[in-house]
Design an enzyme around this catalytic site. Structure first.
Site, PDB file in Angstrom:
ATOM      1  N   HIS A 373       0.853  -1.185   0.000  1.00  0.00           N
ATOM      2  CA  HIS A 373       0.000   0.000   0.000  1.00  0.00           C
ATOM      3  C   HIS A 373       0.888   1.234   0.000  1.00  0.00           C
ATOM      4  CE1 HIS A 373      -3.585  -2.123   2.244  1.00  0.00           C
ATOM      5  NE2 HIS A 373      -3.518  -2.469   0.967  1.00  0.00           N
ATOM      6  N   GLU A 374       1.122   1.832  -1.151  1.00  0.00           N
ATOM      7  CA  GLU A 374       1.811   3.127  -1.170  1.00  0.00           C
ATOM      8  C   GLU A 374       0.729   4.198  -1.043  1.00  0.00           C
ATOM      9  OE1 GLU A 374       5.217   4.421  -1.327  1.00  0.00           O
ATOM     10  OE2 GLU A 374       3.861   6.053  -0.806  1.00  0.00           O
ATOM     11  N   HIS A 441       7.184   1.707   5.460  1.00  0.00           N
ATOM     12  CA  HIS A 441       8.225   2.604   4.930  1.00  0.00           C
ATOM     13  C   HIS A 441       7.795   4.049   5.148  1.00  0.00           C
ATOM     14  CE1 HIS A 441      11.232   0.077   2.663  1.00  0.00           C
ATOM     15  NE2 HIS A 441      10.536  -0.733   3.427  1.00  0.00           N
ATOM     16  N   GLU A 442       8.784   4.946   5.263  1.00  0.00           N
ATOM     17  CA  GLU A 442       8.539   6.338   5.675  1.00  0.00           C
ATOM     18  C   GLU A 442       7.652   6.323   6.930  1.00  0.00           C
ATOM     19  OE1 GLU A 442       7.624   5.510   2.250  1.00  0.00           O
ATOM     20  OE2 GLU A 442       9.768   5.663   1.889  1.00  0.00           O
ATOM     21  N   GLU A 460      11.105   1.063   7.851  1.00  0.00           N
ATOM     22  CA  GLU A 460      12.298   1.662   7.250  1.00  0.00           C
ATOM     23  C   GLU A 460      12.831   2.689   8.269  1.00  0.00           C
ATOM     24  OE1 GLU A 460      13.257   3.178   2.755  1.00  0.00           O
ATOM     25  OE2 GLU A 460      11.614   4.116   3.810  1.00  0.00           O
ATOM     26  N   GLU A 466      17.503   1.617  -1.181  1.00  0.00           N
ATOM     27  CA  GLU A 466      17.000   2.360  -2.345  1.00  0.00           C
ATOM     28  C   GLU A 466      17.876   3.565  -2.701  1.00  0.00           C
ATOM     29  OE1 GLU A 466      13.071   3.787  -1.411  1.00  0.00           O
ATOM     30  OE2 GLU A 466      13.753   4.907   0.317  1.00  0.00           O
TER      31      GLU A 466
END
Ligand code: NOJ
Ligand code: CA
Length: 670
Positions: A373-374, A441-442, A460, A466
């Site tokens: 899920h971005e 992430h973030e 993350e 990356e």
């Protein structure tokens, strides 16, 4: 054991003048760390810390400031002090160590002011540091707007610090090694050495509160700076009571002692989930690195990575290589709006990604799928779909999700304020409802909430792999700083394991050229191959990724390490290391042990005692070492695999090239 000390046992009397000060203290179980709380003559609350009788944290202010005449810091007097202690061992479903000792002495100082504000300052002192938090009660108040935190950390003597700058939106920043006194601001964990003692300031159990960063007010006095709401308010409290997160200081005579500490987890609440048998650590591969290198794309076109065919290829590879899961990015509609509205749809797969068929195929092969899920930072869009999206995945048998927040938040919110801390927690709870584990992430920084919500597995929250795809990348010392800073807070999805270090295969890709993805920067991974392997052990993540495209693993002898590796570890110990220099960590999973050692730009030999192995057993050690001519800059892919028979009485000389490392599996010989 609970002892209510008579008021006379502390050095002041209620309502009496504080001359020279009202104070009470508590020490660690081993007596080495002592915390002293004082009310000064002008009734300011302060604390100080000594280690082995040497001042470590000089007197430092405590308290908060609020709007509308509410007092949270001044004119308090002590109404009582409780002392307590605990020594228990608890266990967790997964972690660096499955069982953890929680051993501390507690001092709860109860205070009040003339407006009837009541405050308990709860201090817990462990052998490996301390934590304290504020518990406020304001009878009659229907809301509180906290405007400023006064808590400070006045490091008594200058020394050296390792930290990233304070930033309310990102932790993906390079580390700085600098004198403590010249560190203007920092995010936490900030690690430092003063005299012969190592310390690290952070926080635990961050719940419905903004994150704490630190600002240097002069010399070595660091004051808390909370991430604000868009209108400048730091914390919005509904009602008249609140507890803060714990402010923590880990303390150790050796740098590795910080890594081996369980303090952050110990200051979190026990597991809140009814069952945890659905939570399991996994190794995974994914359709991911190709996108970062420009060989594939997230959005649907002729480079599209998440196609049914590619998905099945990854499932086959996982099944053939003892890997439990696969992850796919760019599978759902919305990537075409990247950088614009960021309006992803979490239940609409792209036309060339037949998710039902992929889920069926994965199940048949015994492979789990990690969904993606971005959000692009569009929190309202995600929250609208949250429950539906997790239910939809669960109905497909997908019980693990990687989330992402790459992009600015709407309406002036930042990533680390109370608004988003609430959001991140809401996601953890919704995921738990559908027996789903998370890799964020973030994220908001880790503060140990995995103890309470073990489905919050990894995140993350630092510069990961990356950055090597599209920037000058992470320098070799980065991996020698992460274990002593970011990793003190909890697991990290760094995504180690790039074998095509110079992107030789990607550079030949016609699609990459066609789409003009060839950038001018000379991007590469700044380590040797052996260091990539060692980072699978060192950078702990219960969801551990082999991040390269699978073409780069197929037929590679050194990939045997990842096949043999087990992400579900039972025990860990950092054996040696210095921040920014090198680190050696051993872990045990079932009967096997794994060791990872890495170094910065310097070549280095480290002699390690193997006395962590089970006594009386013989092990086959398979050593993945830098080749004799290896060098991260000039010859990064030179490696050798050596086999030895060892036992707990042996010593091992670990030889590492510049920017190199070494990884070892120890498998019992039957
Ligand atoms: C940033 C994440 O760290 C990375 O893993 C992901 O591929 C991209 N965002 C896109 O979601
Ligand atoms: Ca990122």
């Amino acid at each position: 054991m609970k002892i209510l000390y008579a008021i006379v046992s502390v050095t002041c009397f209620i309502f009496s003048a504080c001359t020279p000060s009202c104070s009470s203290d508590v020490s660690s179980p081993d007596g080495k760390i002592r915390l002293l709380f004082s009310l000064t003559n002008d009734k300011q609350m302060t604390y100080q810390v000594t280690v082995n009788d040497t001042l470590f944290i000089a007197p430092s202010p405590l308290g908060f400031e609020a709007r509308n005449g509410i007092n949270l810091s001044e004119g308090f007097h002590i109404t009582g002090t409780d002392f307590d202690s605990k020594d228990e061992t608890w266990s967790q479903p997964w972690g660096e160590n499955k069982s953890i000792r929680n051993h501390y002495n507690e001092m709860a100082v109860h205070l009040t002011d003339t407006l009837d504000t009541r405050l308990t300052l709860r201090f817990r002192v462990f052998n490996d540091g301390l934590g304290f938090r504020y518990e406020y009660q304001l009878p009659g108040a229907d809301s509180i707007f906290v405007m400023n935190e006064l808590t400070s950390f006045n490091i008594a003597q200058d020394g050296i610090s390792w930290s990233i700058p304070a930033n309310f939106d990102t932790y993906e920043l390079l580390y700085r090694t600098q004198p403590i006194s010249q560190t203007d601001n920092a995010n936490t964990p900030i690690t430092f050495k003063t005299g012969n003692v190592y310390g690290s300031i952070h926080e635990a159990a961050l719940t419905d509160f903004p994150e704490m960063t630190l600002r240097n007010e002069g010399n070595c006095l660091f004051k808390s700076e909370l991430a604000p709401w868009p209108d400048g308010v730091k914390v919005r409290i509904a009602g008249g009571s609140f507890k803060t997160s714990w402010r923590t200081i880990q303390i150790a005579p050796k740098a590795v002692g910080l890594i081996n500490s369980g303090l952050i987890l110990n200051l979190n609440e026990p597991c809140a989930l009814e069952t945890t048998d659905w939570i399991r650590p996994m190794k995974y591969v994914g359709v991911w690195w190709g996108m970062h290198l420009g060989v594939e794309s997230w959005v649907i076109n002729d480079r599209h990575g998440a196609t049914t065919e590619n998905a099945k290829r990854y499932i086959d590879f996982a099944a053939a290589n003892n890997i439990e899961a696969v992850m796919y990015e760019g599978w759902n509609e919305g990537w075409e709006n990247w950088g614009g509205s960021q309006a992803f749809d979490y239940t609409k797969p792209y036309a060339d990604f037949d998710i039902k068929e992929i889920a069926r195929y994965a199940k048949e092969k015994g492979i789990a799928i990690i969904g993606h899920h971005e959000t692009g930072g569009n929190i309202p869009n995600y929250e609208k779909q949250l429950d539906k999206a997790y239910k939809w995945y669960a109905d497909l048998g997908i019980h693990s999700v990687k989330t992402g927040y790459a992009g600015g938040l709407p309406n002036g919110h930042n990533h680390h304020g109370q608004y988003n801390v609430r959001h991140y927690r809401e996601v953890v709870k919704t995921a738990a409802k559908y027996h789903t584990t998370l890799d964020v992430h973030e994220p908001i920084k880790d503060t140990g909430i995995r103890r309470t919500y073990p489905n919050m597995m990894t995140r993350e929250g630092a510069r990961g792999m990356e950055w090597n795809a599209w920037s000058a990348g992470n320098p070799p010392e980065h991996h020698e700083l992460l274990p002593f800073t970011r990793m003190l807070s909890g697991p990290m999805d760094y995504t180690p394991g790039i074998f095509d270090i110079l992107y030789e295969r990607a550079k030949k890709s016609p699609l990459r050229k066609k789409w003009n993805m060839v950038d001018s920067k000379d991007c590469r991974v700044n380590t040797t191959l052996a260091k990539q392997i060692a980072n699978w052990v060192i950078i702990y993540s219960p969801l551990q990724m082999a991040s390269d495209m699978i073409e780069n693993y197929e037929g590679h002898p050194a990939f045997l390490f990842f096949r043999d590796f087990n992400a579900d570890c039972d025990w860990s110990e950092a054996l040696a290391g210095e921040p920014g220099e090198f680190v050696v960590i051993a872990r045990k999973a079932k009967d096997n042990y794994y060791l990872g050692a890495t170094t910065n730009e310097e070549a280095r030999n480290v002699n390690i005692k193997l006395n962590f192995l089970e006594k009386g057993k013989t092990y086959k050690a398979t050593i993945y070492a830098d080749g004799k001519d290896a060098d991260w800059e000039t010859n990064p892919t030179s490696y050798e695999i050596i086999e030895k028979t060892v036992n707990a009485n042996d010593n091992l000389e670990i030889i590492m090239a510049k920017g190199g490392g070494q990884a070892i599996t120890f498998i019992p010989v039957l």
